[in-house]
Structure formats: structure tokens, C-alpha cells
Design a protein around this motif. Structure first.
Motif, PDB file in Angstrom:
ATOM      1  N   ALA A  15      39.722  -8.604  25.619  1.00 20.26           N
ATOM      2  CA  ALA A  15      39.587  -7.168  25.394  1.00 20.26           C
ATOM      3  C   ALA A  15      40.791  -6.599  24.647  1.00 20.26           C
ATOM      4  O   ALA A  15      40.635  -5.802  23.704  1.00 20.26           O
ATOM      5  CB  ALA A  15      39.408  -6.450  26.732  1.00 20.26           C
ATOM      6  N   VAL A  16      41.978  -7.019  25.046  1.00 19.60           N
ATOM      7  CA  VAL A  16      43.183  -6.489  24.398  1.00 19.60           C
ATOM      8  C   VAL A  16      43.311  -7.045  22.976  1.00 19.60           C
ATOM      9  O   VAL A  16      43.716  -6.338  22.046  1.00 19.60           O
ATOM     10  CB  VAL A  16      44.442  -6.800  25.230  1.00 19.60           C
ATOM     11  N   ALA A  17      42.948  -8.307  22.814  1.00 23.11           N
ATOM     12  CA  ALA A  17      42.988  -8.892  21.470  1.00 23.11           C
ATOM     13  C   ALA A  17      42.057  -8.126  20.534  1.00 23.11           C
ATOM     14  O   ALA A  17      42.399  -7.847  19.376  1.00 23.11           O
ATOM     15  CB  ALA A  17      42.592 -10.368  21.536  1.00 23.11           C
ATOM     16  N   ALA A  18      40.892  -7.763  21.057  1.00 19.94           N
ATOM     17  CA  ALA A  18      39.948  -6.993  20.251  1.00 19.94           C
ATOM     18  C   ALA A  18      40.524  -5.620  19.907  1.00 19.94           C
ATOM     19  O   ALA A  18      40.375  -5.130  18.780  1.00 19.94           O
ATOM     20  CB  ALA A  18      38.619  -6.861  20.997  1.00 19.94           C
ATOM     21  N   ALA A  19      41.183  -5.020  20.878  1.00 21.27           N
ATOM     22  CA  ALA A  19      41.794  -3.703  20.649  1.00 21.27           C
ATOM     23  C   ALA A  19      42.884  -3.794  19.581  1.00 21.27           C
ATOM     24  O   ALA A  19      43.008  -2.920  18.713  1.00 21.27           O
ATOM     25  CB  ALA A  19      42.364  -3.161  21.961  1.00 21.27           C
ATOM     26  N   GLY A  24      44.309  -2.914  13.763  1.00 26.57           N
ATOM     27  CA  GLY A  24      44.920  -3.543  12.593  1.00 26.57           C
ATOM     28  C   GLY A  24      46.292  -4.133  12.902  1.00 26.57           C
ATOM     29  O   GLY A  24      47.137  -4.302  12.037  1.00 26.57           O
ATOM     30  N   PHE A  25      46.487  -4.492  14.155  1.00 23.44           N
ATOM     31  CA  PHE A  25      47.811  -4.942  14.581  1.00 23.44           C
ATOM     32  C   PHE A  25      47.860  -6.435  14.878  1.00 23.44           C
ATOM     33  O   PHE A  25      48.920  -6.997  15.118  1.00 23.44           O
ATOM     34  CB  PHE A  25      48.221  -4.140  15.830  1.00 23.44           C
ATOM     35  N   ARG A  30      51.556 -12.757  16.817  1.00 25.73           N
ATOM     36  CA  ARG A  30      51.605 -11.758  17.890  1.00 25.73           C
ATOM     37  C   ARG A  30      50.659 -12.125  19.025  1.00 25.73           C
ATOM     38  O   ARG A  30      51.009 -12.027  20.192  1.00 25.73           O
ATOM     39  CB  ARG A  30      51.252 -10.385  17.336  1.00 25.73           C
ATOM     40  N   LEU A  31      49.445 -12.552  18.649  1.00 19.37           N
ATOM     41  CA  LEU A  31      48.463 -12.897  19.684  1.00 19.37           C
ATOM     42  C   LEU A  31      48.962 -14.043  20.559  1.00 19.37           C
ATOM     43  O   LEU A  31      48.644 -14.123  21.740  1.00 19.37           O
ATOM     44  CB  LEU A  31      47.126 -13.265  19.039  1.00 19.37           C
ATOM     45  N   ALA A  32      49.756 -14.918  19.968  1.00 21.94           N
ATOM     46  CA  ALA A  32      50.271 -16.045  20.734  1.00 21.94           C
ATOM     47  C   ALA A  32      51.194 -15.567  21.862  1.00 21.94           C
ATOM     48  O   ALA A  32      51.421 -16.272  22.838  1.00 21.94           O
ATOM     49  CB  ALA A  32      51.027 -17.003  19.826  1.00 21.94           C
ATOM     50  N   ARG A  33      51.733 -14.364  21.709  1.00 20.97           N
ATOM     51  CA  ARG A  33      52.658 -13.856  22.733  1.00 20.97           C
ATOM     52  C   ARG A  33      51.956 -12.958  23.741  1.00 20.97           C
ATOM     53  O   ARG A  33      52.591 -12.392  24.624  1.00 20.97           O
ATOM     54  CB  ARG A  33      53.787 -13.077  22.048  1.00 20.97           C
ATOM     55  N   LEU A  34      50.644 -12.836  23.584  1.00 13.56           N
ATOM     56  CA  LEU A  34      49.892 -11.946  24.461  1.00 13.56           C
ATOM     57  C   LEU A  34      49.572 -12.645  25.777  1.00 13.56           C
ATOM     58  O   LEU A  34      48.782 -13.583  25.813  1.00 13.56           O
ATOM     59  CB  LEU A  34      48.595 -11.520  23.763  1.00 13.56           C
ATOM     60  N   ASP A  35      50.208 -12.207  26.835  1.00 11.72           N
ATOM     61  CA  ASP A  35      49.982 -12.811  28.142  1.00 11.72           C
ATOM     62  C   ASP A  35      49.924 -11.703  29.198  1.00 11.72           C
ATOM     63  O   ASP A  35      50.394 -10.590  28.961  1.00 11.72           O
ATOM     64  CB  ASP A  35      51.100 -13.806  28.466  1.00 11.72           C
ATOM     65  N   PHE A  36      49.356 -12.039  30.335  1.00 10.02           N
ATOM     66  CA  PHE A  36      49.193 -11.049  31.392  1.00 10.02           C
ATOM     67  C   PHE A  36      49.680 -11.610  32.718  1.00 10.02           C
ATOM     68  O   PHE A  36      49.594 -12.804  32.956  1.00 10.02           O
ATOM     69  CB  PHE A  36      47.721 -10.653  31.529  1.00 10.02           C
ATOM     70  N   ALA A  67      51.759   0.374  22.411  1.00  4.19           N
ATOM     71  CA  ALA A  67      50.975   0.552  23.639  1.00  4.19           C
ATOM     72  C   ALA A  67      49.908   1.625  23.446  1.00  4.19           C
ATOM     73  O   ALA A  67      48.757   1.453  23.858  1.00  4.19           O
ATOM     74  CB  ALA A  67      51.898   0.918  24.797  1.00  4.19           C
ATOM     75  N   ASP A  68      50.309   2.714  22.809  1.00  9.78           N
ATOM     76  CA  ASP A  68      49.347   3.795  22.584  1.00  9.78           C
ATOM     77  C   ASP A  68      48.166   3.322  21.750  1.00  9.78           C
ATOM     78  O   ASP A  68      47.015   3.697  21.999  1.00  9.78           O
ATOM     79  CB  ASP A  68      50.037   4.980  21.885  1.00  9.78           C
ATOM     80  N   ALA A  69      48.460   2.488  20.755  1.00 13.49           N
ATOM     81  CA  ALA A  69      47.391   1.979  19.895  1.00 13.49           C
ATOM     82  C   ALA A  69      46.414   1.121  20.693  1.00 13.49           C
ATOM     83  O   ALA A  69      45.199   1.190  20.500  1.00 13.49           O
ATOM     84  CB  ALA A  69      47.995   1.170  18.747  1.00 13.49           C
ATOM     85  N   ILE A  70      46.964   0.328  21.604  1.00 21.94           N
ATOM     86  CA  ILE A  70      46.092  -0.522  22.427  1.00 21.94           C
ATOM     87  C   ILE A  70      45.231   0.346  23.332  1.00 21.94           C
ATOM     88  O   ILE A  70      44.015   0.143  23.437  1.00 21.94           O
ATOM     89  CB  ILE A  70      46.928  -1.513  23.261  1.00 21.94           C
ATOM     90  N   VAL A  71      45.869   1.318  23.975  1.00 17.87           N
ATOM     91  CA  VAL A  71      45.134   2.194  24.890  1.00 17.87           C
ATOM     92  C   VAL A  71      43.992   2.881  24.146  1.00 17.87           C
ATOM     93  O   VAL A  71      42.868   2.978  24.633  1.00 17.87           O
ATOM     94  CB  VAL A  71      46.075   3.242  25.512  1.00 17.87           C
TER      95      VAL A  71
END
Length: 584
Positions: A15-19, A24-25, A30-36, A67-71
Motif C-alpha cells: 500500500a505504501v509503495a503504491a502511494a 512520483g516518489f 528508496r523502496l529498498a529502504r521501506l520497512d515497517f 510523510a505528507d505525500a504518503i498520507v
RNA sequence: GCGCCCGUAGCUCAAUGGAUAGAGCGUCAGCCUCCGGAGCUGAAGGUUACAGGUUCGAUUCCUGUCGGGCGCACCA
């Protein structure tokens, strides 16, 4: 599919990757650093990510702007996540919808024994080799630790979607087995009244006398008469291996395969490996090593004993791959060293289709880690093929006194003793609680106590209590709620259910890091939440609708405790006998 | 000498580089007319061995020092 459970981690990431993409980010880096992660403090939500802070500098934007862009692009109608908040220095916190939280007990029960399993490992084949104790004596307490840890690693890997296999490597080709055979022979001679003097450096343990007593006497006398060393060797080896297998089986640990070093010699794999190394140009004949680090050079110069005269041996260029010096793979007299069959063994693992190998070794072999990994690189295997994890010593304590172990002197606490005195459940729980590369003090006195000092009982008790509650409920005609769930209200209930929902993530993390001790840590925390809930939210005394709702929550907890204990190889009894009653 | 592991509460140990460092045991003070008290609640207990560094942030990563363990064979 109602029984299916998808990792929230995976859903969230998608979901966050799609956001990010919509904003356009998104870039691969960057996606490789996306963890939860699951925040420790519940006020920070059910999930959190530090992604915005990590990429802020590289992106040239403030964490908050990202963060705002993701939200902004996060789907407002997400089935699980009801709120996304920016907090602190740039954390992004996610909160479950109340309806999702309320549905969790039902979802957990629908998944049943599969709750906790995931496909995170994507079916990658991985082989876990552990214990691999020499067949020269019964299993000792260090093997007990390695067995518990290794078996648990295999379990969590398989649960998290890897295809993991367990293997025990039997060193049955060395001269130590000859010595073992000769020692057994001496024990037999002593038994029939002949000279039973042990050979030089022989194995002194009483266990060989035990084995000698079990030998078929007529055959043994014949072997004695014909001076049949091979017979003694084979008898000692096979009986010792059977003994080890029996001890491990009683401990609840089995292996997919017992791989014998002798297989490698018989099949020609050792010779083939030698040729493969020759062809790669990573071997040479020499009296002294050519590739040597500065630090090791002094040792090479000073130790004349290292070389057998002036005859050249075959060396492997491990120094080029990170080892501090090259190593002999074939001695001057033509016999291979232990390193060559070890290389052949790992080549065989790779040929069997395993993409990764994990070896659990004792600390006395840690200097050999670099040598073997370097050798495998010289052979051309992937750099990340072999990962050796060191399982540290167990310091066995009797109160304040340390018990010294020596296999050759026959003085040690065996696995069988441990199982008999402490029970395999307590022993395994105890071993798994600690990270495996930390030293462990095992106080036999304390572990033997069947009391509240024993942490294994705490979790088992929580499980038994859930079972008891279900039984008592059934007696009164109360069964667990089915269908739609009432909303969760009590704080203890929310905390418990929240904890239950994190189990698959714990398993995933334990598997990815090969750290099974996360499971018992989690189960202790879960049990504490459960006991709190139990004390503050009476079940059977509540009005029927509430009672049935709470029964379901307890049943979900029972399921998770059961699944977690299963990963550890610890039983989940439905009742625990109480000591006071047993004594009364 | 070189290399690896470890150093967190009195003890045994947790904490994917995250927000106020947590459990168990031990100590002290409470809680059973009640579904299992092998339980729960509360208190006390810390300069994360020490000194620097890296960065938004270090118990975690890097360097050094000190302390403990282990290993440095043509043994396995």
C-alpha cells in the motif's frame, strides 16, 4: 479464503509503495529502504515506519513533506488501516480500523495451526546443519543447546515460507573412529577378563563399557581372534550413532538426513572436488604456504612442526578470499586434510539445490569459519552461500560451582541426563530463550526445580489455563462466540489481541534473522498480557454474550500459544499437574 | 602477538539504527466467598564497562582502552 492470513507487513508495504508511486516518489533505491516495525509503545499505533527520515537527505526534502505525500496518497478506504499519522521527528504511524482489530480473534482461529505461517521466504531452499557431534561419545550439553536452536531455526524458516532441511554431518572417516574402535575393543577385552588397557589417547568414557556389554559375544570373540580392526570400528561407530539418534529422539529432535563423510570418499566426491579446484587454478604444490598475511607469516616461520619434512603438500589459495593464510587440502603423504571433504560436502549441498546453507558450530571451531567460507569462494560458490553461526558454550553450574566437561576423560553431563532431570520441555525452552551466540550459564539446581522459578511453566500454564476455561465454559453450556465479533472494549483485551496479531511478524523476523529466541521472548510477553486479561475481565461470570466473546479471545490466545510452543519443540499441555496436589 | 564472541538492574538475560532501555529470578508491600495463586498489582533497583567518532537519532554501526571467554596444526 477465510483461513488465509496475509502478513500485514506485506499488505502495508504494498500500500505504501503504491502511494509513493502515485506521488512520483518511488525509486528502487528508496523502496529498498521501506520497512515497517511494530512500535513498542501502543500509543504510536499498530505499525510504524522510519522511511521518511531515512530518505530525507537523499531526496532533498524534509521527512514531514515526504510523510505528507504518503498520507495524501494512502487509500482512505484501506480494509485494515484506518488512520495514518505523522509523528515525532518524522515517523509514519499506522492504526488498524476498530473493525479489523475486532475481527482478529476470528481470523486467528480461522487460520488455526497455520496462523503464524507466511510465504515470506518465497520457497527458497536452505539447509541447516547442526549438532554434527563426532560419533565418539554420547550427546553432551552443548549439543543439547545446538539441537534446540537448530531445530527451532528449521521450524521458523519453514513457517515463514522457506524450504528448510535439517542435517547432521557424521565425521565417520577420520582416525578418531579407529581410535574409538580400538577403545571399544579394549573395553570388551576387560569384560572377558583379558588385558583391557586402553590405547594411547583412547576414549575413557564409561559409555564404551556399556557398549562393550551389548556386543554379540561370539562375534566379538571372533573379531578379537582375527584381529579385525574394521569390525570394531564399525561396531563402535554404528552403535554410537544409534545412541546419539536415540538421545536426540527422546529430546524431540530429528534430522531429515544423517550425512556421512565416508559417503563423500566412496562416491568420489572428494577427488572430484580436488579436480574442480585444480581446474580453477586455486591450488598449488609447495612445502610452505605462498599466500600468507603478515600476521600469520611469523607463525609459519616459527613453526617447523607444521610441515612434514620437505615433501610438498597441496595448498588451497584461501588467502586470496580473505583467510589469513593458504591451507593444506592434501597432505604430503597424499591423504586429504579435513578441509577437502568439508569443501566437497558443501559442494554437494549446493548441487542438491540448496541456495543457502546455515551451519551451527561450537566456539572451538570459530577460527575455521573464515577458512571454510574462503575455500568455498575459491571453489566458486556464491559469497553468501554459507553462513556459520556460533553456538556458544554452556557453562554448567551446580549452584556456584562450575562443572567441567571433557569428553575424552568421560566426564560430562549428557543430554540424556539433562532430559531425565529437567525434562525436554524445560531444557529446550531454557536454551531457546537466549540468543545463541551469547554464553549461557545453566544452573542445574535451579532448572531442576519444578516451581515458579521455571519460566517454561509460565507459558505452558497460560495455555493450560485457556484450555481449562474452555472446558469449564462447556460444562456450563457456554461456547465461544462465532460469526461477527463484538467490538473490543477493555484495555487488557485490546492489548492482548494486538499482541496476538503480531505473532506472524515475530515468526517472520525470527526466520529472517535466524534468531529463534524471539519466539520464547514473545510468548512470555503474550502470556503476561493473557494473565492480565484473565484477572481483569472475568469470563464465565459475565453475561452470556460477553462470556462467549471472551471465550473466543481466550481460544485465539490458546491457538497462538500452541503454535508458538510448537515452533520451539515444546509441548502445550491442556492440563498441568500441580505439585501441591501431587504431594498431598 | 593475531583473530572471533561477550560486557545492559543484585543474578540470568531481552531490546530489525528509533520515540520514556524491558522481562524473569531475588528483595519489599499488597491481592484468593472468584473461571487454575505455577497467577495478578505496586515499589525499589541503570552514567547500557570506559573514551571518542559516524547522523535527525547509538545498547545497536566504526576506532581505541579495560575486563571476561575461546581459537590460532599437513587434528576434526
Amino acid at each position: 479464503m477465510p483461513g488465509a492470513w496475509t502478513l500485514v507487513w506485506s499488505e502495508l508495504r504494498a500500500a505504501v509503495a503504491a502511494a509513493l508511486d502515485a506521488a512520483g516518489f518511488a525509486t528502487p533505491e528508496r523502496l529498498a529502504r521501506l520497512d515497517f516495525a511494530i512500535p513498542r509503545d501502543p500509543s504510536h499505533g499498530d505499525w510504524t515506519t522510519n522511511f521518511c527520515m531515512l530518505v530525507a537527505k537523499e531526496a532533498g526534502q524534509s521527512p514531514r513533506a515526504i510523510a505528507d505525500a504518503i498520507v495524501k496518497h494512502f487509500p482512505a478506504d484501506h480494509p485494515m488501516i484506518g488512520a495514518v499519522e505523522v509523528a515525532g521527528a518524522g515517523f509514519l504511524n499506522f492504526r488498524y480500523r476498530d473493525s479489523f482489530t475486532a475481527s482478529l480473534p476470528a481470523r486467528i482461529l480461522a487460520a488455526g495451526e497455520a496462523f503464524g505461517r507466511s510465504d515470506f521466504g518465497a520457497g527458497e531452499k536452505i539447509i541447516v546443519e547442526f549438532v554434527s557431534a563426532n560419533p565418539t561419545g554420547p550427546m553432551n550439553i552443548v549439543s543439547a543447546r545446538a539441537a534446540a536452536v537448530g531445530a527451532a531455526i528449521v521450524s521458523v524458516l519453514n513457517a515463514a515460507g522457506w524450504q528448510a532441511a535439517s542435517e547432521f554431518y557424521v565425521n565417520d572417516a577420520g582416525n578418531q573412529v579407529d581410535l574409538l574402535g580400538a577403545s571399544l575393543k579394549a573395553r570388551f577385552r576387560a569384560r572377558i577378563g583379558e588385558d583391557g588397557t586402553l590405547p594411547e589417547g583412547g576414549y575413557q568414557g564409561e559409555y564404551l563399557a556399556t557398549l562393550a556389554a551389548e556386543l554379540p559375544e561370539a562375534e566379538a570373540r571372533a573379531a578379537l581372534a582375527s584381529d579385525d580392526a574394521a569390525w570394531w570400528r564399525a561396531q563402535a561407530l554404528e552403535r554410537m550413532i544409534a545412541w546419539q539418534q536415540r538421545d536426540l529422539a527422546r529430546y524431540g529432535v530429528t534430522f531429515d538426513r544423517w550425512f556421512r563423510e565416508s559417503e563423500l570418499h566412496l562416491s568420489g566426491a572428494v577427488d572430484e572436488t580436488k579436480r574442480a579446484l585444480d581446474q580453477r587454478g586455486v591450488t598449488y604444490l609447495s612445502v610452505k604456504p605462498l599466500g600468507v598475511s603478515e600476521a600469520a607469516q611469523a607463525r609459519v616461520d616459527s613453526e617447523e612442526g607444521a610441515s612434514a619434512g620437505d615433501a610438498p603438500a597441496t595448498w588451497l589459495k584461501t588467502h586470496d578470499q580473505g583467510d589469513d593464510m593458504d591451507r593444506v587440502i592434501v597432505r604430503a603423504d597424499g591423504r586429504p586434510t579435513y578441509l577437502l571433504p568439508d569443501i566437497a560436502y558443501h559442494r554437494d549441498k549446493r548441487d542438491r539445490g540448496f541456495r543457502r546453507a546455515i551451519n551451527l558450530w561450537g566456539p572451538d571451531h570459530h577460527a575455521y569459519v573464515t577458512t571454510l567460507t574462503s575455500a568455498l569462494k575459491a571453489l566458486g560458490l556464491e559469497d553468501d552461500f554459507l553462513k556459520v553461526q556460533i553456538v556458544q558454550y554452556v557453562k554448567l553450574m551446580q549452584g556456584d560451582e562450575e562443572v567441567k566437561m571433557s569428553k575424552r576423560l568421560g566426564q560430562f553431563e549428557t543430554l540424556a541426563d539433562l532430559v531425565e532431570e529437567v525434562g525436554s520441555d524445560c531444557a529446550r525452552f531454557f536454551f531457546l530463550q537466549l540468543s545463541s551466540n551469547a554464553h549461557l550459564k545453566f544452573d542445574m539446581e535451579k532448572a531442576k526445580e519444578r516451581s515458579d522459578k521455571n519460566p517454561a511453566f509460565y507459558v505452558q500454564y497460560a495455555h493450560a489455563r485457556c484450555c481449562s476455561l474452555a472446558r469449564k465454559g462447556a460444562e456450563r453450556g457456554l461456547t465461544a462466540e462465532t460469526g461477527d465479533s463484538a467490538p473490543l472494549t477493555a484495555a487488557e483485551e485490546v492489548a492482548l489481541v494486538r499482541k496476538l496479531s503480531t505473532f506472524p511478524e515475530v515468526v517472520r523476523g525470527a526466520a529472517a534473522a535466524r534468531e529463534p529466541h524471539r519466539v520464547p521472548t514473545y510468548l512470555m510477553e503474550l502470556s503476561a498480557e493473557l494473565h492480565r486479561y484473565y484477572h481483569n475481565c472475568p469470563v464465565l461470570k459475565a453475561e452470556p454474550a460477553v462470556a462467549r466473546h471472551r471465550l473466543r479471545v481466550h481460544d485465539a490466545a490458546r491457538q497462538v500459544l500452541s503454535n508458538g510452543l510448537a515452533l520451539m519443540g515444546v509441548s502445550a499441555p491442556e492440563r498441568l499437574d500441580r505439585e501441591e496436589e501431587a504431594e498431598a
